[in-house]
Design an enzyme around this catalytic site. Structure first.
Site, PDB file in Angstrom:
ATOM      1  N   LYS A  74       0.803  -5.079   3.455  1.00 24.73           N
ATOM      2  CA  LYS A  74       1.284  -4.395   2.420  1.00 24.73           C
ATOM      3  C   LYS A  74       1.940  -5.679   1.372  1.00 24.73           C
ATOM      4  O   LYS A  74       2.880  -5.443   1.103  1.00 24.73           O
ATOM      5  CB  LYS A  74       2.032  -3.289   2.482  1.00 24.73           C
ATOM      6  CG  LYS A  74       1.499  -1.445   2.702  1.00 24.73           C
ATOM      7  CD  LYS A  74       3.105  -0.860   2.958  1.00 24.73           C
ATOM      8  CE  LYS A  74       1.698   0.551   3.507  1.00 24.73           C
ATOM      9  NZ  LYS A  74       1.674   0.833   4.813  1.00 24.73           N
ATOM     10  N   ASP A  80      -1.885  -4.433   8.171  1.00 27.12           N
ATOM     11  CA  ASP A  80      -1.429  -3.442   7.420  1.00 27.12           C
ATOM     12  C   ASP A  80      -0.176  -3.709   6.570  1.00 27.12           C
ATOM     13  O   ASP A  80       1.168  -3.382   7.357  1.00 27.12           O
ATOM     14  CB  ASP A  80      -1.353  -2.104   7.996  1.00 27.12           C
ATOM     15  CG  ASP A  80      -1.204  -0.713   6.961  1.00 27.12           C
ATOM     16  OD1 ASP A  80      -1.220  -1.453   5.662  1.00 27.12           O
ATOM     17  OD2 ASP A  80      -0.376   0.972   7.094  1.00 27.12           O
ATOM     18  N   THR A 110       2.778   7.484  -0.191  1.00 31.59           N
ATOM     19  CA  THR A 110       2.918   8.851  -0.088  1.00 31.59           C
ATOM     20  C   THR A 110       4.210   9.654   0.519  1.00 31.59           C
ATOM     21  O   THR A 110       4.663  10.858   0.370  1.00 31.59           O
ATOM     22  CB  THR A 110       2.003   9.506   1.447  1.00 31.59           C
ATOM     23  OG1 THR A 110       2.542   8.714   1.992  1.00 31.59           O
ATOM     24  CG2 THR A 110       0.426   9.482   0.980  1.00 31.59           C
ATOM     25  N   ASP A 167       4.484  -9.214  -3.863  1.00 37.82           N
ATOM     26  CA  ASP A 167       5.676 -10.276  -4.357  1.00 37.82           C
ATOM     27  C   ASP A 167       4.529 -11.356  -5.325  1.00 37.82           C
ATOM     28  O   ASP A 167       3.455 -10.983  -5.189  1.00 37.82           O
ATOM     29  CB  ASP A 167       5.519 -11.510  -2.773  1.00 37.82           C
ATOM     30  CG  ASP A 167       6.603 -12.165  -2.800  1.00 37.82           C
ATOM     31  OD1 ASP A 167       6.981 -13.300  -4.209  1.00 37.82           O
ATOM     32  OD2 ASP A 167       7.403 -12.548  -2.085  1.00 37.82           O
ATOM     33  N   LYS A 210      -5.727  -0.500  13.998  1.00 34.00           N
ATOM     34  CA  LYS A 210      -4.637  -0.917  12.720  1.00 34.00           C
ATOM     35  C   LYS A 210      -2.955  -1.814  13.431  1.00 34.00           C
ATOM     36  O   LYS A 210      -2.598  -1.065  14.537  1.00 34.00           O
ATOM     37  CB  LYS A 210      -4.233   0.603  11.815  1.00 34.00           C
ATOM     38  CG  LYS A 210      -3.219  -0.238  10.978  1.00 34.00           C
ATOM     39  CD  LYS A 210      -3.136   0.924   9.751  1.00 34.00           C
ATOM     40  CE  LYS A 210      -1.751   2.325   9.830  1.00 34.00           C
ATOM     41  NZ  LYS A 210      -0.603   1.473   9.293  1.00 34.00           N
ATOM     42  N   ARG A 262      -0.994   8.761  16.209  1.00 30.24           N
ATOM     43  CA  ARG A 262      -0.046   9.109  17.013  1.00 30.24           C
ATOM     44  C   ARG A 262      -0.899  10.412  18.034  1.00 30.24           C
ATOM     45  O   ARG A 262      -1.215  10.834  19.162  1.00 30.24           O
ATOM     46  CB  ARG A 262       1.010  10.184  16.978  1.00 30.24           C
ATOM     47  CG  ARG A 262       1.761   8.912  16.167  1.00 30.24           C
ATOM     48  CD  ARG A 262       3.231  10.057  15.922  1.00 30.24           C
ATOM     49  NE  ARG A 262       2.850  10.107  14.672  1.00 30.24           N
ATOM     50  CZ  ARG A 262       3.534  10.223  14.201  1.00 30.24           C
ATOM     51  NH1 ARG A 262       4.731  10.667  14.079  1.00 30.24           N
ATOM     52  NH2 ARG A 262       3.117  10.323  12.058  1.00 30.24           N
TER      53      ARG A 262
END
Ligand code: C5P
Length: 236
Positions: free
Chosen positions: A62, A60, A121, A65, A33, A212
């Site tokens: 996002k 990714d 989130t 528009d 990703k 991570r």
């Protein structure tokens, strides 16, 4: 285990570091990703440099528009040498935006599945109220997720808290890509509510985003392989 569901989040603005990590991990994860931090620093050429490792790519970005602009952005993916397997767009862009993205994806014959982001989130019930949304975060996630899939999205990104409910609502078809995953015993960091890889898969995830716990490990390849073993055992 069927195909490896783990997409490793490589969050860096450094193309050399990302490429090295991608090549180290390509055989131990299901895909890679790349997000906005990488894309704004390294651009499409950087994406192609990382994707050249051969692992499936989750871009990714996002997108959010007007339909015409998002459709143009999806069309521009065909200029990539290695178009992504997954791309995100905000469900809050509405059904016409999602339908326009899906239409262009067909026209351009891109191999890219469109995943809708529902409620970030980082937003809580109070934030939603301030934004004029009276529904609870979970109800809003369900509403937006259902709308997005009906409009042509191939699935959603959702948190561990939402995956079971969304799977129950959407049925077995749509992809559910779930971040906020921590292997048993690893540092939680800034993730507030987490699930182990096996718990998230049992709850209905089709894919997992893990950053991570793999990328910051002393030996990222071993960390990824340990997660694969955990998933094969169904431990959680
Ligand atoms: O390092 P970590 O495993 O926390 O990385 C998770 C990745 O998933 C990051 O790229 C982060 O931006 C993304 N993400 C998340 N939580 C969400 C949505 C996306 O952690 N709710």
């Amino acid at each position: 285990m069927k195909s490896n569901p783990v997409f490793v989040a490589i969050d860096t603005p450094d193309v050399a570091a990302a490429t090295t990590l991608a090549n180290t991990l390509k055989d131990s994860v299901g895909g890679i990703k790349l997000g906005l931090e990488f894309f704004t620093a390294c651009g499409p050429a950087g994406v192609d440099a990382v994707a050249a490792c051969g692992a499936p790519l989750f871009l990714d970005l996002k997108l959010h528009d007007i339909p015409n602009t998002v459709a143009g952005a999806v069309r521009s993916l065909s200029q990539l040498r290695y178009p992504p397997t997954f791309l995100t767009l905000h469900a809050q862009g509405g059904p016409a935006m999602i339908a326009a993205a899906a239409k262009v994806r067909e026209e351009a014959q891109l191999p890219t599945q469109l995943l809708a982001v529902t409620v970030l989130t980082s937003l809580d019930a109070q934030d939603l109220t301030l934004m004029g949304v009276s529904a609870s975060p979970l109800d809003q996630v369900e509403r937006l997720g259902t709308m997005a899939v009906e409009a042509g999205a191939d699935g959603c990104v959702c948190s561990p808290q939402e995956v079971a409910q969304l799977r129950a609502n959407l049925g077995s078809g749509p992809a559910l890509m779930v971040p906020g995953i921590r292997p048993a015993g690893s540092a939680v960091g800034d993730q507030k509510r987490v699930m182990t890889p096996a718990q998230a898969m049992a709850a209905g995830a089709s894919h997992l985003v893990i950053g991570r716990p793999i990328t910051s490990a002393e030996d990222p390849q071993s960390a990824a392989q340990a997660i694969n073993a955990e998933l094969s055992n169904g431990a959680g």
